[in-house]
Enzyme design. Structure first.
Site, short mmCIF file in Angstrom:
data_model
loop_
_atom_site.label_atom_id
_atom_site.label_comp_id
_atom_site.label_asym_id
_atom_site.label_seq_id
_atom_site.Cartn_x
_atom_site.Cartn_y
_atom_site.Cartn_z
CG HIS A 1 8.91 0.73 -4.78
ND1 HIS A 1 8.30 1.38 -3.90
CD2 HIS A 1 8.61 -0.41 -5.32
CE1 HIS A 1 7.10 0.88 -4.40
NE2 HIS A 1 7.09 -0.20 -5.11
C1 UD1 Z 1 6.92 -5.19 -6.12
C2 UD1 Z 1 5.47 -4.75 -6.96
C3 UD1 Z 1 5.02 -3.29 -6.65
C4 UD1 Z 1 5.06 -3.12 -5.18
C5 UD1 Z 1 5.99 -3.35 -4.40
C6 UD1 Z 1 5.99 -3.03 -2.93
C7 UD1 Z 1 5.45 -6.04 -9.05
C8 UD1 Z 1 5.59 -5.97 -10.71
N1 UD1 Z 1 6.10 -5.27 -8.39
O1 UD1 Z 1 7.82 -4.17 -6.44
O2 UD1 Z 1 3.87 -2.91 -7.26
O3 UD1 Z 1 4.74 -1.75 -5.13
O4 UD1 Z 1 6.44 -4.69 -4.58
O5 UD1 Z 1 7.30 -3.21 -2.19
O6 UD1 Z 1 5.22 -7.02 -8.67
N2 UD1 Z 1 13.92 -7.63 -3.28
C9 UD1 Z 1 14.92 -7.96 -2.14
N3 UD1 Z 1 14.03 -8.69 -1.10
C10 UD1 Z 1 12.71 -8.97 -1.32
C11 UD1 Z 1 12.38 -8.56 -2.42
C12 UD1 Z 1 12.67 -8.11 -3.32
O7 UD1 Z 1 16.01 -7.70 -2.13
O8 UD1 Z 1 12.22 -9.57 -0.31
C13 UD1 Z 1 14.83 -7.03 -4.31
C14 UD1 Z 1 15.46 -7.88 -5.21
O9 UD1 Z 1 16.75 -7.42 -5.85
C15 UD1 Z 1 14.41 -7.97 -6.34
C16 UD1 Z 1 13.91 -6.41 -6.28
O10 UD1 Z 1 13.97 -6.14 -5.04
O11 UD1 Z 1 14.94 -8.09 -7.73
C17 UD1 Z 1 12.46 -6.17 -6.78
O12 UD1 Z 1 11.66 -7.13 -6.25
P1 UD1 Z 1 10.26 -7.59 -6.88
O13 UD1 Z 1 9.35 -8.34 -6.12
O14 UD1 Z 1 10.63 -7.93 -8.25
O15 UD1 Z 1 9.61 -6.00 -7.19
P2 UD1 Z 1 9.43 -4.92 -6.41
O16 UD1 Z 1 10.27 -3.70 -6.79
O17 UD1 Z 1 9.52 -5.17 -4.84
#
Ligand code: UD1
Length: 383
Positions: A211
């Site tokens: 991811h």
């Molecule tokens: C975040 C953490 C990462 C961790 C990961 C665990 C940061 C910088 N990154 O990354 O260190 O390893 O979580 O999973 O904080 N999204 C959904 N549903 C959700 C949450 C996210 O669809 O409930 C999608 C959205 O499109 C979003 C993308 O995932 O833009 C990224 O989510 P985000 O929380 O920004 O970072 P992660 O890649 O999940």
């Protein structure tokens, strides 16, 4: 004297796994602490958030900030604005943050500016790669923290190098492994989990997670990794609980279903089923930090699809190998595991024994009762 008030922050999936044993240990502490749980809402999907609260018996958050997704700056800024209001209302003795996600940094920064002491759990881990948002979050959070709890030996050396006061650093072990030890025998058999997920089961299989933006968002890197995975899957079926970001990229790149025949893509899994699958896997391929540690604790070979790790104990003591993202290297290392050529250290790193949260609480609780920690709150109120 009123008992100290401790705000505990969670935001994303790995945070939930870390906070569960800390809240439990706080509840059992000799002296009373008022824990206030704040969920920023960085992760909001049922599969990435809600299910973890239920499975890990985490209490309902006292505050839900519903921040959701956005750019790095937007998400961090929104968490800060919303969290500031919580501090204003609660006037806590201290704020405890875990791990390295955006919620960790955002809340540490708000607390620090309001002169509320910051406690960082999992301090001092360094990949030395500042292109990772997590590395920036780790570095800055540790500069603001007044109490730093570390999971492995490398962390103290890193913190000392950065000028952190040695009196503030406490090596207590790994709270993530507290949770793992508690739940590892509760999962159904891997056969049952596989049947339930994909309608069939295998004796040998790999588990994949992917991811990180550096792997997923860059089509070249993503394609290189996938080429290796497709070839590996012909020998060893791969189960892939895919993060929403990765699903989006798969759709964007229009990767054909028949290419992925033996790569079984499933929804992100709840904690206990994931543990059940990983425990019996022939190998795990991942770019996550947490899984590098969990595989080491379980003695399962792990190939890390990155060029560095902030968790070197998984290399020196555990089952982890850094393989990077080149097709050939991934195939070679995977083969080394399949043929039994590669032998890993397979020792459990010091203090990954399931008692990290208890050790932490024994240091943290008396500290929260110290007059000088309480004084900070009075000073802040007077400003
Ligand atoms: C975040 C953490 C990462 C961790 C990961 C665990 C940061 C910088 N990154 O990354 O260190 O390893 O979580 O999973 O904080 N999204 C959904 N549903 C959700 C949450 C996210 O669809 O409930 C999608 C959205 O499109 C979003 C993308 O995932 O833009 C990224 O989510 P985000 O929380 O920004 O970072 P992660 O890649 O999940």
């Amino acid at each position: 004297m009123e008992s100290p008030k401790l705000i505990c922050v969670v935001g994303a999936r790995p945070n939930f796994v870390k906070i569960a044993p800390i809240l439990r240990a706080l509840q059992q502490a000799d002296q009373h602490i008022q824990p206030i749980l704040v969920h920023t809402g960085q992760h909001y999907d049922q599969n990435l958030a809600d299910i973890f609260f239920k499975d890990l018996n985490i209490k309902k958050p006292d505050y839900e900030l519903h921040v959701g997704s956005g750019t790095q700056a937007w998400q961090t800024a929104q968490i800060m604005l919303r969290f500031e209001k919580v501090i204003d209302v609660e006037k806590p003795t201290a704020v405890l943050v875990v791990g390295d996600v955006n919620s960790t940094l955002a809340c540490a920064l708000v607390a620090s500016k309001l002169l509320v002491p910051v406690i960082h759990v999992e301090a001092g881990l360094r990949s030395f790669d500042k292109t990772m948002p997590e590395e920036v979050n780790r570095l800055l959070t540790d500069q603001m923290a007044t109490m730093l709890f570390t999971t492995e030996m490398s962390a103290k050396a890193n913190l000392l190098q950065e000028g952190v006061n040695p009196a503030h650093i406490h090596f207590v072990g790994n709270v993530m492994i507290d949770t793992l030890n508690q739940f590892k025998d509760q999962a159904a058999s891997s056969q049952a989990i596989l049947k339930d997920l994909i309608g069939k089961s295998f004796d040998r299989y790999a588990v994949l997670t992917l991811h990180r933006p550096s792997n997923v968002d860059c089509p070249d890197t993503f394609n290189r990794i996938f080429q290796a995975l497709v070839e590996l899957s012909q020998e060893l079926p791969i189960v892939f609980p895919a993060h929403p970001r990765t699903i989006k990229q798969l759709e964007r790149l229009k990767i054909k279903a028949e290419t992925l025949k033996d790569i079984h893509i499933v929804e992100p899994l709840d904690y206990v089923r994931m543990l059940g699958l990983v425990k019996k896997a022939t190998m795990v391929l991942t770019d996550s930090g947490g899984l590098q540690e969990e595989t080491t604790a379980l003695g399962v070979p792990c190939l890390t699809l990155r060029y560095n790790t902030e968790r070197p104990a998984t290399l020196t003591h555990g089952t982890n190998q850094i393989v990077g993202t080149e097709t050939k290297a991934i195939k070679q290392k995977a083969k080394g595991i399949l043929t039994g050529e590669y032998v890993h250290a397979n020792r459990i790193p010091p203090l990954w024994d399931g008692h990290a949260a208890n050790r932490m609480i024994q240091i943290l609780v008396p500290w929260l009762y110290q007059p000088e920690v309480q004084v900070k709150r009075v000073l802040e109120e007077a400003i």
